[in-house]
Design a protein around this motif. Structure first.
Motif, mmCIF file in Angstrom:
data_model
loop_
_atom_site.group_PDB
_atom_site.id
_atom_site.type_symbol
_atom_site.label_atom_id
_atom_site.label_comp_id
_atom_site.label_asym_id
_atom_site.label_seq_id
_atom_site.Cartn_x
_atom_site.Cartn_y
_atom_site.Cartn_z
ATOM 1 N N VAL A 1 0.834 -1.200 0.000
ATOM 2 C CA VAL A 1 0.000 0.000 0.000
ATOM 3 C C VAL A 1 0.870 1.251 0.000
ATOM 4 O O VAL A 1 0.590 2.223 -0.712
ATOM 5 N N GLY A 2 1.937 1.238 0.796
ATOM 6 C CA GLY A 2 2.814 2.401 0.857
ATOM 7 C C GLY A 2 3.470 2.713 -0.471
ATOM 8 O O GLY A 2 3.557 3.877 -0.882
ATOM 9 N N THR A 3 3.931 1.674 -1.166
ATOM 10 C CA THR A 3 4.551 1.889 -2.477
ATOM 11 C C THR A 3 3.547 2.432 -3.478
ATOM 12 O O THR A 3 3.867 3.322 -4.269
ATOM 13 N N LEU A 4 2.322 1.924 -3.449
ATOM 14 C CA LEU A 4 1.290 2.417 -4.368
ATOM 15 C C LEU A 4 0.947 3.881 -4.077
ATOM 16 O O LEU A 4 0.764 4.680 -5.000
ATOM 17 N N ILE A 5 0.858 4.232 -2.799
ATOM 18 C CA ILE A 5 0.577 5.627 -2.434
ATOM 19 C C ILE A 5 1.714 6.530 -2.913
ATOM 20 O O ILE A 5 1.486 7.582 -3.521
ATOM 21 N N SER A 6 2.949 6.129 -2.625
ATOM 22 C CA SER A 6 4.101 6.929 -3.032
ATOM 23 C C SER A 6 4.184 7.049 -4.547
ATOM 24 O O SER A 6 4.413 8.137 -5.089
ATOM 25 N N PHE A 7 3.967 5.938 -5.239
ATOM 26 C CA PHE A 7 4.003 5.944 -6.699
ATOM 27 C C PHE A 7 2.938 6.879 -7.273
ATOM 28 O O PHE A 7 3.206 7.652 -8.201
ATOM 29 N N SER A 8 1.728 6.824 -6.722
ATOM 30 C CA SER A 8 0.629 7.652 -7.244
ATOM 31 C C SER A 8 0.898 9.131 -7.012
ATOM 32 O O SER A 8 0.699 9.962 -7.919
ATOM 33 N N ILE A 9 1.368 9.485 -5.809
ATOM 34 C CA ILE A 9 1.606 10.903 -5.504
ATOM 35 C C ILE A 9 2.719 11.463 -6.374
ATOM 36 O O ILE A 9 2.596 12.569 -6.936
ATOM 37 N N ALA B 1 4.152 14.855 -10.583
ATOM 38 C CA ALA B 1 5.030 15.151 -11.712
ATOM 39 C C ALA B 1 4.232 15.599 -12.927
ATOM 40 O O ALA B 1 4.626 16.531 -13.641
ATOM 41 N N MET B 2 3.086 14.959 -13.166
ATOM 42 C CA MET B 2 2.240 15.356 -14.302
ATOM 43 C C MET B 2 1.724 16.774 -14.123
ATOM 44 O O MET B 2 1.624 17.538 -15.095
ATOM 45 N N GLY B 3 1.404 17.157 -12.899
ATOM 46 C CA GLY B 3 0.836 18.475 -12.679
ATOM 47 C C GLY B 3 1.859 19.589 -12.584
ATOM 48 O O GLY B 3 1.566 20.736 -12.958
ATOM 49 N N LEU B 4 3.072 19.283 -12.091
ATOM 50 C CA LEU B 4 4.070 20.330 -11.853
ATOM 51 C C LEU B 4 5.182 20.361 -12.899
ATOM 52 O O LEU B 4 5.521 21.435 -13.414
ATOM 53 N N ILE B 5 5.730 19.193 -13.218
ATOM 54 C CA ILE B 5 6.847 19.164 -14.174
ATOM 55 C C ILE B 5 6.397 19.558 -15.567
ATOM 56 O O ILE B 5 7.155 20.155 -16.340
ATOM 57 N N ASP C 1 6.575 8.413 -19.120
ATOM 58 C CA ASP C 1 7.718 9.054 -18.456
ATOM 59 C C ASP C 1 7.362 9.494 -17.042
ATOM 60 O O ASP C 1 8.169 9.354 -16.112
ATOM 61 N N TYR C 2 6.166 10.034 -16.872
ATOM 62 C CA TYR C 2 5.741 10.448 -15.531
ATOM 63 C C TYR C 2 5.534 9.235 -14.617
ATOM 64 O O TYR C 2 5.884 9.276 -13.436
ATOM 65 N N LEU C 3 4.950 8.169 -15.169
ATOM 66 C CA LEU C 3 4.784 6.949 -14.383
ATOM 67 C C LEU C 3 6.138 6.340 -14.031
ATOM 68 O O LEU C 3 6.317 5.779 -12.948
ATOM 69 N N ALA C 4 7.091 6.450 -14.962
ATOM 70 C CA ALA C 4 8.437 5.944 -14.684
ATOM 71 C C ALA C 4 9.083 6.718 -13.542
ATOM 72 O O ALA C 4 9.767 6.131 -12.693
ATOM 73 N N SER D 1 9.494 -1.560 -10.070
ATOM 74 C CA SER D 1 8.276 -1.844 -10.824
ATOM 75 C C SER D 1 8.256 -1.152 -12.174
ATOM 76 O O SER D 1 7.279 -1.236 -12.902
ATOM 77 N N VAL D 2 9.346 -0.446 -12.520
ATOM 78 C CA VAL D 2 9.430 0.150 -13.851
ATOM 79 C C VAL D 2 9.362 -0.914 -14.921
ATOM 80 O O VAL D 2 8.980 -0.639 -16.059
ATOM 81 N N CYS D 3 9.704 -2.167 -14.562
ATOM 82 C CA CYS D 3 9.601 -3.238 -15.558
ATOM 83 C C CYS D 3 8.148 -3.489 -15.937
ATOM 84 O O CYS D 3 7.859 -3.989 -17.030
ATOM 85 N N THR D 4 7.212 -3.135 -15.058
ATOM 86 C CA THR D 4 5.793 -3.256 -15.402
ATOM 87 C C THR D 4 5.427 -2.285 -16.517
ATOM 88 O O THR D 4 4.589 -2.586 -17.370
#
Length: 508
Positions: A112-120, A125-129, A141-144, A154-157
């Motif tokens: 759960v923690g990794t999913l929360i961190s990944f989503s935030i 990044a999509m909103g600011l970068i 690229d943003y998901l990466a 999980s970048v291999c996903t």
């Protein structure tokens, strides 16, 4: 003799010189780290990184600004040879008693923690970068970025996931793929560890040669990682859980001399690999190719802004799951000593902020090809990753020891370490068994207040899982796969002298 090539100079003198210099730097790093062992600020990772920066600077000036590295970054070198020993030893040396006792909390943080961190990080990044106008970055690229800075491979996903026409359904599918990756990788690691335990227990190589059982342990541990890579799973998760299982079962099935050998061999390989990586990261940080592309395309303020945004997202993302999930975990704890205090939560949050060679390797994997890139948008992503790794390792690393001393006084820290530490041998473990039985838990439970209904709902499954796992492990797993108290006995073997002690311990 000359026709046979004897006495001929080496074919690649430059490579030999580069490797020799790297080995010399590693020796210097070990010596300096030893001299700074008692320093309240420095640690060996920071020492290796700073030494790599210094060596890179010297090489940069010696080559008239053309190069700062002794060798080009190789993903194969990192992912196939250097990373597995580090991750395996982390699992092999884990404090198993505390790990299994807090397994639900660890799983909560890991999944759960990794999913929360990944989503935030991804959404931030999509909103600011995207407002910095650094180039044409795609959704992948943003998901990466979210995967790279969530401390997961999980970048291999993302490599095999269709990101075209992204929708909420595909997002759920992505989450499902992540959970499958986590579950399948964990299962493969556990299965590999159990297989090694069963093979060594049944064949008992130590009665003929301790070298064989040491070799089979090392090779089967490495094989688990390679199988995960071949199956497009997470090699990091697989070899980590393989290390936990092998330390729980396999390690107790070998002779005592092999136990000492494997414990120190795994730790030494991990130490050398980690030192090598931090040295290389320090040198690679000054690679002129990437910085030249970035400086010619973007202003310094834009590079600083990009790195600052990513670092801020990392800080926020980790806090967003450490503190709420710690609160949920505390609801399952009955005594104050079992709960994660606010000071411990701050340390957990702070210690996880440091990013290292894994982040750089994943950045190269996504934004470069064979260690090189010509696209400005990809180059600035790599340089920003390097900046964050350098800043987090040096600044956060330097402040970690003082922070721990500030939040946890020395007297409490010593008591906690002694309580959480595990013995290095079965003998010392058996000496502590009487105080770790279920009777102790019953005595401590007398003065516990009646829990709330919510706490009972959350605490009962956790307590039952640990309780029933111990019963299942003692009744079925250890008799089949070995482990503490079930070491095979062969007359005249190196473990013969320890069998009476083990038998006595199993009776307790």
């Amino acid at each position: 003799m000359m026709g046979l090539g004897l006495g001929d100079p080496p074919a690649d003198y430059g490579s030999i010189m580069a490797v020799g210099l790297f080995v010399a730097l590693m020796c210097i790093c070990i010596i300096v780290g030893h001299l700074l062992e008692e320093n309240r600020w420095m640690n060996e990772s920071t020492t290796a990184l700073l030494l790599g920066l210094g060596a890179g600077t010297v090489i940069l000036f010696a080559s008239s600004g053309k190069n700062s590295r002794l060798m080009v970054f190789s993903e194969d070198l990192f992912f196939i040879y250097l990373l597995p020993p580090i991750i395996f030893n982390a699992g092999f040396q884990v404090k198993k008693k505390q790990f299994f006792r807090n397994f639900m909390t660890i799983t909560l943080f890991a999944v759960v923690g990794t999913l929360i961190s990944f989503s935030i990080i991804s959404l931030g990044a999509m909103g600011l970068i995207s407002r910095l106008n650094i180039g044409s970055l795609e959704l992948g690229d943003y998901l990466a970025l979210g995967a790279i800075f969530s401390a997961t491979d999980s970048v291999c996903t993302l490599q095999n996931f269709d990101l075209g026409n992204f929708s909420s359904l595909k997002f759920l599918q992505f989450i499902g793929n992540f959970l499958y990756l986590f579950g399948a990788s964990t299962f493969l690691g556990v299965a590999s560890g159990l297989l090694s335990a069963y093979v060594i227990k049944k064949l008992y190589f130590g009665r003929h040669s301790t070298d064989r059982e040491v070799a089979i342990m090392m090779l089967m541990a490495y094989l688990s990682y390679m199988l995960a890579e071949l199956l497009d799973l997470s090699g990091i998760l697989t070899v980590f859980f393989c290390g936990i299982v092998m330390s729980h079962y396999t390690w107790h099935n070998v002779t005592e001399s092999s136990r000492v050998t494997t414990k120190h061999a795994f730790a030494t390989l991990s130490f050398i690999s980690e030192t090598f990586l931090f040295l290389y990261v320090g040198m690679d940080a000054l690679d002129i190719e990437k910085w030249k592309i970035v400086s010619e395309t973007y202003s310094p303020m834009k590079s600083i802004a990009l790195s600052s945004i990513i670092l801020a997202l990392v800080l926020v993302a980790r806090a967003a799951f450490v503190f709420p999930l710690s609160y949920l975990s505390n609801l399952t704890k009955e005594t104050p000593g079992e709960k994660i205090s606010i000071r411990q939560q701050v340390i957990i949050w702070w210690a996880g902020l440091m990013r290292g060679a894994v982040s750089i390797a994943l950045a190269y994997n996504k934004f470069a090809k064979s260690g090189h890139t010509q696209l400005p948008s990809n180059a600035i992503m790599i340089t920003s990753t390097i900046i964050i790794v350098l800043f987090s390792t040096i600044v956060f690393g330097l402040l970690t020891k003082p922070l721990i001393r500030l939040l946890i006084p020395a007297r409490h820290l010593t008591r906690e370490v002694s309580a959480l530490s595990e013995p290095s041998s079965p003998k010392s473990f058996l000496e502590q068994l009487p105080g770790n039985g279920p009777e102790t838990d019953l005595e401590n439970a007398v003065s516990i207040r009646r829990p709330t209904s919510l706490r009972m709902l959350l605490a009962s499954p956790t307590r039952s899982v640990h309780h029933y796992w111990r019963k299942f492990d003692n009744a079925f797993m250890r008799p089949v796969f070995g482990g503490r108290g079930f070491v095979p006995f062969v007359p005249g073997s190196p473990t013969e002298s320890s069998v009476p002690l083990l038998a006595h311990g199993s009776e307790n």
